[in-house]
Scaffold this motif. Structure first.
Motif, mmCIF file in Angstrom:
data_model
loop_
_atom_site.group_PDB
_atom_site.id
_atom_site.type_symbol
_atom_site.label_atom_id
_atom_site.label_comp_id
_atom_site.label_asym_id
_atom_site.label_seq_id
_atom_site.Cartn_x
_atom_site.Cartn_y
_atom_site.Cartn_z
ATOM 1 N N GLN A 19 47.353 114.351 35.751
ATOM 2 C CA GLN A 19 46.659 114.764 35.477
ATOM 3 C C GLN A 19 44.422 114.609 35.980
ATOM 4 O OE1 GLN A 19 45.904 113.079 30.768
ATOM 5 N NE2 GLN A 19 44.324 114.283 30.655
ATOM 6 N N ASN A 20 44.360 115.289 35.453
ATOM 7 C CA ASN A 20 43.212 115.766 36.528
ATOM 8 C C ASN A 20 41.979 116.326 35.148
ATOM 9 O OD1 ASN A 20 43.158 118.743 36.714
ATOM 10 N ND2 ASN A 20 44.830 118.414 38.298
ATOM 11 N N GLU A 21 41.268 117.068 35.604
ATOM 12 C CA GLU A 21 39.400 117.159 34.789
ATOM 13 C C GLU A 21 40.382 118.571 34.087
ATOM 14 O OE1 GLU A 21 36.408 117.024 37.101
ATOM 15 O OE2 GLU A 21 36.082 114.957 36.585
ATOM 16 N N SER A 22 40.625 119.354 34.705
ATOM 17 C CA SER A 22 41.256 120.698 34.168
ATOM 18 C C SER A 22 42.465 120.315 33.641
ATOM 19 C CB SER A 22 41.051 121.582 35.296
ATOM 20 O OG SER A 22 41.824 121.067 36.567
ATOM 21 N N SER A 23 43.542 119.201 34.100
ATOM 22 C CA SER A 23 44.648 119.326 32.951
ATOM 23 C C SER A 23 44.674 118.670 31.721
ATOM 24 C CB SER A 23 45.526 118.950 34.202
ATOM 25 O OG SER A 23 45.658 117.580 34.638
ATOM 26 N N PHE A 24 45.869 119.311 30.841
ATOM 27 C CA PHE A 24 45.238 118.956 29.724
ATOM 28 C C PHE A 24 47.234 118.857 29.129
ATOM 29 C CE2 PHE A 24 41.635 120.801 30.023
ATOM 30 C CZ PHE A 24 40.641 119.829 29.981
ATOM 31 N N ALA A 25 46.978 117.284 28.207
ATOM 32 C CA ALA A 25 48.829 117.585 27.992
ATOM 33 C C ALA A 25 48.774 118.391 26.705
ATOM 34 C CB ALA A 25 49.310 116.449 27.814
ATOM 35 N N MET A 26 49.801 119.174 26.793
ATOM 36 C CA MET A 26 50.005 119.832 25.266
ATOM 37 C C MET A 26 51.587 119.933 25.199
ATOM 38 S SD MET A 26 47.838 122.353 23.659
ATOM 39 C CE MET A 26 46.451 122.408 24.885
ATOM 40 N N SER A 53 50.466 128.613 31.565
ATOM 41 C CA SER A 53 51.481 128.346 32.695
ATOM 42 C C SER A 53 51.683 127.161 33.270
ATOM 43 C CB SER A 53 50.900 129.454 33.890
ATOM 44 O OG SER A 53 50.229 128.979 34.709
ATOM 45 N N VAL A 54 53.278 126.190 33.486
ATOM 46 C CA VAL A 54 53.026 125.558 33.997
ATOM 47 C C VAL A 54 53.665 125.340 35.163
ATOM 48 C CG1 VAL A 54 54.663 123.142 33.422
ATOM 49 C CG2 VAL A 54 53.785 124.243 31.767
ATOM 50 N N LYS A 55 53.004 124.287 36.354
ATOM 51 C CA LYS A 55 53.647 124.136 37.861
ATOM 52 C C LYS A 55 55.004 123.346 37.054
ATOM 53 C CE LYS A 55 49.355 123.233 39.264
ATOM 54 N NZ LYS A 55 48.793 121.729 40.020
ATOM 55 N N GLU A 56 55.904 124.177 38.184
ATOM 56 C CA GLU A 56 57.342 123.956 38.221
ATOM 57 C C GLU A 56 57.635 121.886 39.342
ATOM 58 O OE1 GLU A 56 61.378 125.628 40.388
ATOM 59 O OE2 GLU A 56 59.006 126.403 40.572
ATOM 60 N N LYS A 57 58.490 121.573 38.608
ATOM 61 C CA LYS A 57 58.788 120.342 38.229
ATOM 62 C C LYS A 57 57.928 119.208 37.943
ATOM 63 C CE LYS A 57 61.786 120.739 41.460
ATOM 64 N NZ LYS A 57 63.444 121.230 41.343
ATOM 65 N N SER A 58 56.812 120.144 36.640
ATOM 66 C CA SER A 58 55.909 119.167 36.302
ATOM 67 C C SER A 58 57.115 118.278 35.104
ATOM 68 C CB SER A 58 54.967 120.032 35.169
ATOM 69 O OG SER A 58 54.013 120.892 35.847
ATOM 70 N N LEU A 59 56.410 117.051 34.715
ATOM 71 C CA LEU A 59 56.992 116.413 34.280
ATOM 72 C C LEU A 59 56.937 116.422 32.650
ATOM 73 C CD1 LEU A 59 58.347 113.353 33.143
ATOM 74 C CD2 LEU A 59 56.331 112.846 33.216
ATOM 75 N N GLY A 60 57.858 116.784 31.442
ATOM 76 C CA GLY A 60 58.015 116.884 30.173
ATOM 77 C C GLY A 60 58.345 115.687 28.988
ATOM 78 N N ILE A 76 63.624 111.578 21.478
ATOM 79 C CA ILE A 76 64.088 112.585 22.220
ATOM 80 C C ILE A 76 64.711 112.231 24.336
ATOM 81 C CG2 ILE A 76 65.699 114.390 22.840
ATOM 82 C CD1 ILE A 76 64.100 115.509 20.335
ATOM 83 N N GLY A 77 63.838 112.367 24.497
ATOM 84 C CA GLY A 77 63.570 112.382 26.154
ATOM 85 C C GLY A 77 62.850 112.947 27.078
ATOM 86 N N SER A 78 63.635 112.794 28.330
ATOM 87 C CA SER A 78 62.073 113.106 29.259
ATOM 88 C C SER A 78 62.838 114.081 30.312
ATOM 89 C CB SER A 78 61.214 112.762 29.485
ATOM 90 O OG SER A 78 62.469 111.294 30.342
ATOM 91 N N ASP A 106 61.754 120.978 18.932
ATOM 92 C CA ASP A 106 60.965 120.031 18.285
ATOM 93 C C ASP A 106 60.000 120.706 19.944
ATOM 94 O OD1 ASP A 106 62.773 118.002 17.386
ATOM 95 O OD2 ASP A 106 64.523 118.228 18.959
ATOM 96 N N LEU A 107 59.038 119.181 19.770
ATOM 97 C CA LEU A 107 58.257 119.229 20.433
ATOM 98 C C LEU A 107 58.111 119.125 22.691
ATOM 99 C CD1 LEU A 107 55.750 118.344 17.490
ATOM 100 C CD2 LEU A 107 56.392 121.191 18.203
ATOM 101 N N LEU A 108 57.797 119.689 22.857
ATOM 102 C CA LEU A 108 58.178 119.628 24.613
ATOM 103 C C LEU A 108 56.728 119.505 24.873
ATOM 104 C CD1 LEU A 108 57.780 120.363 27.708
ATOM 105 C CD2 LEU A 108 59.693 118.712 26.662
ATOM 106 N N TYR A 109 56.171 117.773 25.016
ATOM 107 C CA TYR A 109 54.526 117.495 26.129
ATOM 108 C C TYR A 109 54.643 117.684 27.586
ATOM 109 C CZ TYR A 109 53.464 115.951 21.154
ATOM 110 O OH TYR A 109 53.025 116.107 19.469
ATOM 111 N N THR A 110 53.643 118.372 27.753
ATOM 112 C CA THR A 110 53.286 118.593 29.330
ATOM 113 C C THR A 110 52.984 119.372 29.994
ATOM 114 O OG1 THR A 110 54.589 119.922 31.052
ATOM 115 C CG2 THR A 110 53.998 121.156 29.358
#
Length: 245
Positions: A19-26, A53-60, A76-78, A106-110
């Motif tokens: 995370q940085n100043e321009s990235s947010f969990a959603m 958009s989401v960067k490839e290999k981003s954690l969810g 459920i998992g990650s 179901d909700l995917l947080y990334t």
């Protein structure tokens, strides 16, 4: 329980590292495209809204969307985003211990890049895929509305629209005089008539309600709610507030 706490701490740390100043969990709902890969991995799909958009290999992190009577709140998992096709993003999810299989909705947080987004109370609501409508079911607060909030002044103006909607609903219900009114039995508004109190609320009352939603996101996440109904229910249940440090 120990395993679950360690897993959650691990995932939080992983997200925090990126995370940085321009990235947010959603959070975003997964579609009905759910495919098993081998014995344990599930491939799930997210349709990303326009402009995001989401960067490839981003954690969810995949969390269950609560349904009426559901007490299952175990993650459920990650996993990570391993494939992008246009606006569709595909995550390989490794199930957590004792979790159920993924379901549509179901909700995917990334993490997403949102430079300029104001990290305020409305973002903290919207990041759980929570939106609001008016009493006539027309949109009141969408994700897109939140994405264009750049500072506290703009956020306060938007919260003012929620205040106006609650007041309008209170006046409308009083005019109908259809015996749906009630006396609030507990909490901040004890012994007051519900609809008359709605007419006289202040911005601080709506903020208290929003902070309660943020503190109990699993009760609301993934749904579009009529805000006046949510607010009236919160009031009638004693208007619980968040204890601030």
């Amino acid at each position: 329980m120990r395993y679950k706490l360690l897993l959650l701490l691990s995932l939080v740390c992983k997200i925090g590292m990126t995370q940085n100043e321009s990235s947010f969990a959603m959070a975003f709902p997964i579609t009905d495209y759910i495919t098993p890969l081998g014995d344990s991995i599930q491939l799930v799909q997210v349709l990303m809204p326009d402009g995001l958009s989401v960067k490839e290999k981003s954690l969810g992190i995949l969390k269950p969307k609560r349904v009426s009577g559901d007490t299952d709140t175990i993650d459920i998992g990650s996993g990570r985003c391993n494939l992008i096709k246009g606006d569709y993003y595909y995550y390989t999810i490794k199930p957590a211990k004792k979790s159920r299989l993924p379901k549509e909705g179901d909700l995917l947080y990334t993490m997403i890049e949102l430079p300029g987004l104001y990290n305020g109370i409305l973002y903290k609501v919207a990041r759980h895929a929570i939106t609001f409508s008016k009493i006539d079911e027309t949109p009141l607060l969408s994700l897109n509305d939140v994405l264009f909030i750049a500072n506290k002044t703009a956020e306060d103006s938007t919260i003012g629209l929620l205040v106006d909607e609650v007041k309008y609903t209170g006046n409308t219900m009083i005019a109908q005089n259809d015996n749906q009114d009630m006396v609030i039995e507990k909490g901040t508004y004890k012994d007051k008539k519900l609809f008359a109190t709605m007419v006289n609320i202040k911005q601080a009352d709506v903020v208290d309600c929003l902070e309660y939603i943020i503190a109990r996101p699993s009760l609301y996440a993934g749904y579009n709610w009529k805000f006046s109904e949510v607010f009236a229910t919160w009031m009638s249940e004693g208007a619980p507030t968040v204890i601030k440090e």
